[in-house]
Write a protein that holds these residues in place. Structure first.
Motif, PDB file in Angstrom:
ATOM      1  N   ALA A  17       0.848  -1.209   0.000  1.00 57.12           N
ATOM      2  CA  ALA A  17       0.000   0.000   0.000  1.00 57.12           C
ATOM      3  C   ALA A  17       0.877   1.251   0.000  1.00 57.12           C
ATOM      4  N   ILE A  18       1.929   1.231   0.834  1.00 56.20           N
ATOM      5  CA  ILE A  18       2.813   2.405   0.908  1.00 56.20           C
ATOM      6  C   ILE A  18       3.530   2.608  -0.437  1.00 56.20           C
ATOM      7  N   ALA A  19       3.944   1.488  -1.032  1.00 57.73           N
ATOM      8  CA  ALA A  19       4.623   1.585  -2.340  1.00 57.73           C
ATOM      9  C   ALA A  19       3.683   2.196  -3.379  1.00 57.73           C
ATOM     10  N   LEU A  20       2.420   1.756  -3.354  1.00 57.16           N
ATOM     11  CA  LEU A  20       1.441   2.307  -4.312  1.00 57.16           C
ATOM     12  C   LEU A  20       1.231   3.799  -4.071  1.00 57.16           C
ATOM     13  N   ILE A  21       1.072   4.139  -2.787  1.00 55.82           N
ATOM     14  CA  ILE A  21       0.825   5.561  -2.448  1.00 55.82           C
ATOM     15  C   ILE A  21       2.023   6.404  -2.905  1.00 55.82           C
ATOM     16  N   ALA A  22       3.226   5.873  -2.652  1.00 54.88           N
ATOM     17  CA  ALA A  22       4.432   6.628  -3.043  1.00 54.88           C
ATOM     18  C   ALA A  22       4.492   6.790  -4.561  1.00 54.88           C
ATOM     19  N   THR A  23       4.141   5.729  -5.297  1.00 55.31           N
ATOM     20  CA  THR A  23       4.193   5.804  -6.764  1.00 55.31           C
ATOM     21  C   THR A  23       3.158   6.802  -7.292  1.00 55.31           C
ATOM     22  N   VAL A  24       1.979   6.723  -6.718  1.00 61.66           N
ATOM     23  CA  VAL A  24       0.940   7.681  -7.157  1.00 61.66           C
ATOM     24  C   VAL A  24       1.393   9.104  -6.849  1.00 61.66           C
ATOM     25  N   ALA A  25       1.999   9.294  -5.669  1.00 63.37           N
ATOM     26  CA  ALA A  25       2.480  10.634  -5.307  1.00 63.37           C
ATOM     27  C   ALA A  25       3.514  11.116  -6.322  1.00 63.37           C
ATOM     28  N   LEU A  26       4.403  10.199  -6.731  1.00 63.59           N
ATOM     29  CA  LEU A  26       5.415  10.571  -7.727  1.00 63.59           C
ATOM     30  C   LEU A  26       4.760  10.954  -9.057  1.00 63.59           C
ATOM     31  N   VAL A  28       1.764  12.128  -9.497  1.00 63.97           N
ATOM     32  CA  VAL A  28       1.064  13.409  -9.368  1.00 63.97           C
ATOM     33  C   VAL A  28       2.073  14.567  -9.369  1.00 63.97           C
ATOM     34  N   MET A  29       3.192  14.345  -8.690  1.00 64.88           N
ATOM     35  CA  MET A  29       4.226  15.389  -8.670  1.00 64.88           C
ATOM     36  C   MET A  29       4.750  15.634 -10.090  1.00 64.88           C
ATOM     37  N   ALA A  30       4.997  14.533 -10.781  1.00 60.88           N
ATOM     38  CA  ALA A  30       5.504  14.663 -12.155  1.00 60.88           C
ATOM     39  C   ALA A  30       4.475  15.377 -13.040  1.00 60.88           C
ATOM     40  N   GLY A  31       3.213  15.003 -12.831  1.00 61.22           N
ATOM     41  CA  GLY A  31       2.137  15.638 -13.621  1.00 61.22           C
ATOM     42  C   GLY A  31       2.093  17.139 -13.375  1.00 61.22           C
ATOM     43  N   THR A  32       2.217  17.522 -12.090  1.00 61.19           N
ATOM     44  CA  THR A  32       2.183  18.951 -11.748  1.00 61.19           C
ATOM     45  C   THR A  32       3.365  19.677 -12.388  1.00 61.19           C
ATOM     46  N   PHE A  33       4.524  19.025 -12.310  1.00 66.35           N
ATOM     47  CA  PHE A  33       5.738  19.623 -12.870  1.00 66.35           C
ATOM     48  C   PHE A  33       5.596  19.785 -14.398  1.00 66.35           C
ATOM     49  N   ILE A  34       5.117  18.719 -15.039  1.00 67.82           N
ATOM     50  CA  ILE A  34       4.967  18.762 -16.506  1.00 67.82           C
ATOM     51  C   ILE A  34       3.978  19.850 -16.907  1.00 67.82           C
ATOM     52  N   GLU A  35       2.894  19.938 -16.180  1.00 67.15           N
ATOM     53  CA  GLU A  35       1.867  20.932 -16.536  1.00 67.15           C
ATOM     54  C   GLU A  35       2.405  22.346 -16.392  1.00 67.15           C
ATOM     55  N   SER A  36       3.217  22.556 -15.329  1.00 62.77           N
ATOM     56  CA  SER A  36       3.749  23.911 -15.146  1.00 62.77           C
ATOM     57  C   SER A  36       4.805  24.236 -16.206  1.00 62.77           C
ATOM     58  N   ARG A  37       5.550  23.223 -16.655  1.00 62.52           N
ATOM     59  CA  ARG A  37       6.587  23.479 -17.660  1.00 62.52           C
ATOM     60  C   ARG A  37       6.002  23.655 -19.062  1.00 62.52           C
ATOM     61  N   THR A  38       5.028  22.839 -19.382  1.00 59.42           N
ATOM     62  CA  THR A  38       4.514  22.856 -20.764  1.00 59.42           C
ATOM     63  C   THR A  38       3.254  23.706 -20.896  1.00 59.42           C
ATOM     64  N   GLU A  39       2.674  24.097 -19.775  1.00 60.67           N
ATOM     65  CA  GLU A  39       1.373  24.795 -19.763  1.00 60.67           C
ATOM     66  C   GLU A  39       0.322  23.975 -20.500  1.00 60.67           C
ATOM     67  N   SER A  40       0.517  22.677 -20.493  1.00 65.12           N
ATOM     68  CA  SER A  40      -0.406  21.818 -21.220  1.00 65.12           C
ATOM     69  C   SER A  40      -1.045  20.822 -20.255  1.00 65.12           C
ATOM     70  N   HIS A  41      -2.315  21.024 -20.010  1.00 64.46           N
ATOM     71  CA  HIS A  41      -3.028  20.091 -19.147  1.00 64.46           C
ATOM     72  C   HIS A  41      -3.121  18.721 -19.831  1.00 64.46           C
ATOM     73  N   GLN A  42      -3.259  18.771 -21.155  1.00 67.75           N
ATOM     74  CA  GLN A  42      -3.407  17.541 -21.918  1.00 67.75           C
ATOM     75  C   GLN A  42      -2.134  16.688 -21.814  1.00 67.75           C
ATOM     76  N   TYR A  43      -1.003  17.335 -21.878  1.00 70.79           N
ATOM     77  CA  TYR A  43       0.286  16.642 -21.777  1.00 70.79           C
ATOM     78  C   TYR A  43       0.381  15.944 -20.419  1.00 70.79           C
ATOM     79  N   ALA A  44       0.092  16.727 -19.345  1.00 72.77           N
ATOM     80  CA  ALA A  44       0.176  16.182 -17.990  1.00 72.77           C
ATOM     81  C   ALA A  44      -0.827  15.054 -17.799  1.00 72.77           C
ATOM     82  N   SER A  45      -1.990  15.242 -18.373  1.00 76.04           N
ATOM     83  CA  SER A  45      -3.035  14.234 -18.233  1.00 76.04           C
ATOM     84  C   SER A  45      -2.622  12.930 -18.909  1.00 76.04           C
ATOM     85  N   LEU A  46      -2.010  13.066 -20.085  1.00 74.61           N
ATOM     86  CA  LEU A  46      -1.569  11.869 -20.804  1.00 74.61           C
ATOM     87  C   LEU A  46      -0.525  11.111 -19.996  1.00 74.61           C
ATOM     88  N   PHE A  47       0.314  11.883 -19.262  1.00 72.71           N
ATOM     89  CA  PHE A  47       1.384  11.263 -18.501  1.00 72.71           C
ATOM     90  C   PHE A  47       0.867  10.653 -17.208  1.00 72.71           C
TER      91      PHE A  47
END
Lengths: 806, 227
Positions: A17-26, A28-47
């Motif tokens: 469970a902790i491993a899953l939570i950590a992976t999901v957190a990663l 989500v963090m990556a998604g947030t980072f990608i969205e802020s860099r590309t200004e593309s919600h679609q890009y982050a969503s795909l990832f």
């Protein structure tokens, strides 16, 4: 077996469970980072959320929670809170997974008065195919060929119909895909060729490679039926400087003529280019000519005109005039400064040997169709691919599309002189019609009519001719020394002032004396009020309010003041001392001079009379001579943007039907409302667009409105009145949705108002509605959330693990 | 525990975004349908074209089925709103003007000019021209008061002149094939006018109901959307 037990323990355990939570957190963090860099919600969503790995993580959570709950078997009373929370979590996860497979999120577009049951699924790809129904030609069969991605992330090359096989004989294969492209509608200039329907394509020349000293190359010549009998030169140019190119194309082969307005003698003839390059001189004067043929970013090529300043040696007249080269007033010598004085004793005209049409394409890809007729008249029409204002649709698109160019010119002689004659004829016609209906003529016209009857000549013809001749003289009154035609002179001889017009004759004599003094300084540019002040005009108090601004009187104000001044003389005629004419009997020219003063008191000068549109123009409209060019689409690959939402994918399809095959390239139409392109000689229409899904509700838009704050144009709210039916016998329900009021059906379909356009209240509105459907919301997600809450409460209430502390 | 119960209630008792925001019709009403014009040939068959919400107390005057309505001077239907005191009545007339071509339609300003001429004296301060759009039609609402020709009392006019959206005009042409379909389409894409005249006070009193009636006026059949 032991390994299996270990595996099950691990999958249902806290570490997993902790491993899953950590992976999901990663994620989500990556998604947030990608969205802020590309200004593309679609890009982050795909990832993240749209990534299959993320869905696998949800499944991992589901299995983890399920096994951890089952591991408590056999269940006891103290397990109730634990099981309740876990069941709640499982239901929430099941709801999320169910939505990811069966949920809907799409856009519906409706126009007031119409209805729809279909939504576009954003960021999905399909080719819409339409074919005419064999039985009912007005109706169409349509099908969607969806593009599916394989596990490798590439699109499958074979496109299949999504639902019914309407067109089993049509095979579609994807041969190329580009993630981003630019597309442009091509009109008159397509690549390196110019295209006019019905004639052979002709070459387009690059402006930068042309010799500036040589004549522009003529691409072809065409002879147009019903048009001026000379063939038209066709020039096609691709240019970075549309104004300069248009100017050069216009000036080539165009001559300037200066003529005597009274006897039409040619005073000067020469190239307009030379006349612009240096001041021109002739025996009676000199002139300077400027051509304005400008362009702006917004309007494209502006209406061209000539500015002329000239000096006449004999009269000492210095004047300027403007000659519009396009529009209703084209070729007229407009005296803007002192229009009330009429025209000038000389006139400026243009003439070219061959009429010309010029097709220009600028760097933005905008096409310009310019036509230059024999008389120097210009007509410009802009064709912006993104905003074509007219389109010919053949056979509902199956026959293709074309853009027209309506020829504005007539086949008849249509120079300035001919136009003036036509306008004069129209004026004569108007007066004759007026004579038939009007019971009373104005006094000066009565005087002239009586004189015409006595002279035995036509009143209307002679009156309009008199106005025309008077107009050619630049002055307030008809000059004493300008000879009249025989018939008008006869009319003037018959003017009977003594028969009830004595005071008018006296006023006219005073007007003659007054304006003899004023005209010279006025023509030289003096201010009328200043002149009258200097001369101590007794009634100037009445004239002062006629001027509104500071400084000199405007042309309009001067005209009003001069008319009022003339009227003051006629009103005060009885109080004026008698004035004897210079000679007895009066010459016809002097009579005309006095009579012109009387006409001025009634604002009866050619410049005061609003002439109807010339019949030449009407004839143009009736001729409806038009050229056209097929509309084609040019799609080019582009480097993809990081913001995926800005990308416009492009596909190339190989279509086969029996023995026939055709390649077609299409750009993505994200709102599915653009043109559909014909293939196989118009058997089918195609459009590359989002997939379409039918929902069980039909929405009819009655009215959409923007509600503004009081006394403001700032929107306060947007509302749409809908009629929603579910396809059953149940009556449709009326709902108003707005930005903050969503409508949701019992099945979980939610309708959000997304956009209303245009904002003005007098226009029929287009509305975008976002349709969302979460199928498991009411029986999985919401009950799951309640169970989870209940389980948490029970955990606190029953304290099932209190014994562990002991 | 009480805190937890309170939290539970707060969480589960959030407001429903599905609250009904639909504005109710201001009066008891019935939805009534209206026929278009016939082709001028007996037996004067007419298609049902329009519908609107009509307050129940309005009196409807229906044209005779034995007379042709080809002449656009004749109304498709009329309503009378009588004053309780019996001192006057408001008349609402529905007309339509079928055309065979988009460019053959009557300009809305021509209708408004015609209405203005029906006043022997029109108070210029009362004149209003309000852009309107609903049901796929757009146009103007003309408001004016003054003395109508042949009358003495102060009257008021509320009149809508509406034209169908050009894209709908084209879409409708393809929607109903065949001769019968053509007759129906010709009526559906026709311009229509709603003209309300009557004593100023009585029109003002019923203004809200009249406005609701006018904005609910629409085609019975939805206009096909070509995508």
């Amino acid at each position: 077996m032991k390994t299996m037990q270990h595996l099950i323990k691990f999958i249902g355990g806290i570490r997993f469970a902790i491993a899953l939570i950590a992976t999901v957190a990663l994620f989500v963090m990556a998604g947030t980072f990608i969205e802020s860099r590309t200004e593309s919600h679609q890009y982050a969503s795909l990832f993240t959320y749209g990534n299959p790995l993320f869905i696998a993580l949800l499944w991992g959570f589901f299995v983890n929670i399920l096994i951890s709950a089952l591991r408590r078997w056999p269940f006891q009373m103290r397990h109730i809170p634990f099981l309740t929370t876990h069941l709640g979590l499982l239901m929430i996860l099941a709801g999320a997974l169910y939505k990811s497979y069966a949920g809907i999120q799409g856009n519906m577009s409706i126009i007031e008065g119409s209805a729809s049951q279909e939504i576009f699924l954003p960021y999905t790809y399909a080719v819409k195919v339409e074919k005419k129904d064999e039985v009912h030609a007005d109706q169409r069969k349509e099908a969607y060929y969806a593009l599916h991605k394989s596990l490798s992330g590439r699109f499958n090359p074979d496109l299949k119909e999504d639902n019914h096989p309407f067109f089993p004989e049509l095979k579609m294969k994807l041969v190329a895909y580009a993630p981003h492209s630019s597309s442009r509608m091509e009109t008159w200039i397509k690549g390196d060729m110019g295209v006019i329907s019905g004639i052979k394509p002709f070459p387009v020349y690059d402006w930068k490679q042309l010799d500036p000293q040589s004549n522009l190359p003529v691409s072809t010549r065409i002879r147009l039926p019903q048009m001026q009998d000379k063939p038209w030169q066709v020039l096609a140019l691709r240019t970075p400087d549309r104004a300069e190119s248009a100017k050069r194309a216009y000036l080539e082969g165009l001559d300037l003529f200066i003529t005597d307005s009274f006897n039409q003698t040619i005073l000067y003839q020469g190239s307009l280019t030379q006349a612009i390059a240096a001041p021109i001189k002739w025996a009676g004067g000199e002139a300077k000519v400027e051509l304005s043929f400008e362009s702006s970013q917004e309007k494209g090529l502006m209406d061209p005109f000539l500015n002329v300043t000239f000096h006449l040696n004999e009269s000492g007249l210095n004047a300027s005039l403007q000659i519009p080269l396009s529009g209703d007033e084209s070729l007229k010598n407009l005296n803007e400064q002192s229009v009330f004085f009429g025209g000038y004793p000389i006139a400026f005209d243009l003439l070219r040997k061959e009429p010309r049409m010029v097709l220009l394409q600028d760097l933005h890809g905008d096409d310009y169709f310019l036509a230059f007729d024999l008389y120097g008249r210009v007509h410009v029409r802009t064709y912006r691919p993104a905003a074509l204002d007219s389109l010919i649709v053949y056979d509902q698109g199956f026959g293709g599309y074309a853009v027209p160019y309506a020829f504005p010119f007539t086949a008849h002689l249509n120079g300035r002189l001919e136009r003036e004659q036509v306008e004069l004829s129209d004026l004569m016609q108007q007066i004759r019609q007026g004579l038939q209906t009007a019971s009373l003529l104005s006094p000066p016209l009565q005087l002239f009519q009586t004189a015409s009857q006595k002279a035995g000549v036509d009143f209307v013809e002679n009156f309009t001719t008199f106005l025309s001749i008077w107009n050619r003289h630049h002055g307030w009154l008809y000059p004493n020394d300008l000879l009249l035609s025989e018939s008008i002179a006869e009319v003037m001889n018959q003017l009977d002032w003594k028969n009830g017009f004595q005071s008018e004759q006296k006023a006219a004599l005073w007007a003659s004396a007054l304006f003899a003094e004023l005209e010279g300084p006025l023509v030289a540019g003096s201010d009328v009020l200043q002149l009258l002040e200097e001369r101590g005009w007794p009634l100037i108090a009445e004239l002062r309010p006629l001027k509104t601004g500071e400084g000199f009187c405007t042309a309009q104000e001067t005209a009003v003041i001069l008319t009022t001044l003339t009227q003051q003389l006629f009103k005060a005629a009885n109080q004026l001392p008698d004035m004897l004419p210079h000679a007895h009997p009066l010459s016809p020219e002097t009579q005309a001079h006095l009579f012109s003063a009387y006409l001025r008191a009634y604002s009866l000068h050619l410049s005061d009379l609003q002439l109807p549109n010339s019949s030449a123009e009407r004839e143009v409209n009736s001729s409806e001579m038009a050229l056209e060019t097929p509309l084609t689409l040019r799609v080019e690959n582009q480097i993809p943007n990081r913001k995926l939402e800005d990308n416009v994918p492009k596909i190339t399809l190989l279509l086969t039907q029996g023995e026939r095959s055709e390649l077609v390239t299409l750009a993505y139409d994200p709102i599915g409302q653009g043109l559909k392109w014909p293939i196989f000689d118009g058997e089918y229409l195609l459009r590359f667009q989002p997939k379409v899904q039918t929902i069980p509700y039909r929405l009819r838009l009655r009215q959409a409105r923007q509600i503004n704050y009081a006394n403001s144009l700032q929107p306060y709210s947007f509302e749409s009145d809908l009629l929603i039916s579910d396809g059953t016998e149940a009556p449709a329900i009326e709902k108003t949705i707005s930005m903050n009021h969503v409508y949701e059906t019992w099945e979980g379909y939610r309708f959000y108002l997304s956009n209303i356009a245009p904002p003005n209240e007098g226009a029929v509105k287009h509305v975008q509605i976002i349709v969302n459907h979460d199928p498991g919301k009411y029986w999985l997600t919401y009950p799951g959330a309640m169970l989870l809450t209940l389980g948490i409460i029970l955990l606190f209430w029953m304290k099932p693990y209190a014994f562990l502390k002991k | 525990m009480p805190i937890l119960i309170l939290m539970f209630l707060l969480l589960t008792g959030c407001s429903d975004s599905n609250s009904d925001s639909t504005a109710p019709y201001p009066h008891p009403y019935t939805t009534q349908e209206f026929q278009g014009r016939d082709t001028g040939l007996p037996p004067y068959q007419r298609h049902w074209i329009y519908r609107a919400k009509v307050p129940v107390h309005w009196v409807r005057v229906v044209p005779l089925s034995t007379e042709s309505l080809l002449d656009t001077m004749k109304p498709l239907s009329e309503f009378l709103i009588k004053d309780d005191a019996g001192t006057g009545q408001v008349k609402i007339a529905i007309h339509n003007f079928p055309s065979d071509h988009l460019n053959a339609r009557i300009a809305p300003m021509a209708q408004i000019l015609r209405w203005k001429k029906q006043f022997s004296s029109l108070d210029p301060t009362s004149e209003q021209l309000i852009p309107q759009a609903f049901g796929g039609f757009s146009g103007f609402l003309f408001v004016g008061s003054g003395t109508l020709s042949g009358q003495e009392n102060l009257s008021m006019m509320l009149a809508w002149t509406m034209q169908i959206y050009p894209e709908h005009y084209q879409s409708l042409s393809l929607a109903f094939p065949g001769n019968e379909g053509f007759d129906r389409v010709r009526q559906m894409r026709a311009d229509y006018t709603l003209k309300v005249t009557g004593p100023k006070q009585l029109v003002e009193k019923n203004r809200e109901a009249i406005m609701s009636f006018a904005t609910s006026f629409e085609l019975i059949h939805e206009i096909p959307l070509r995508q």
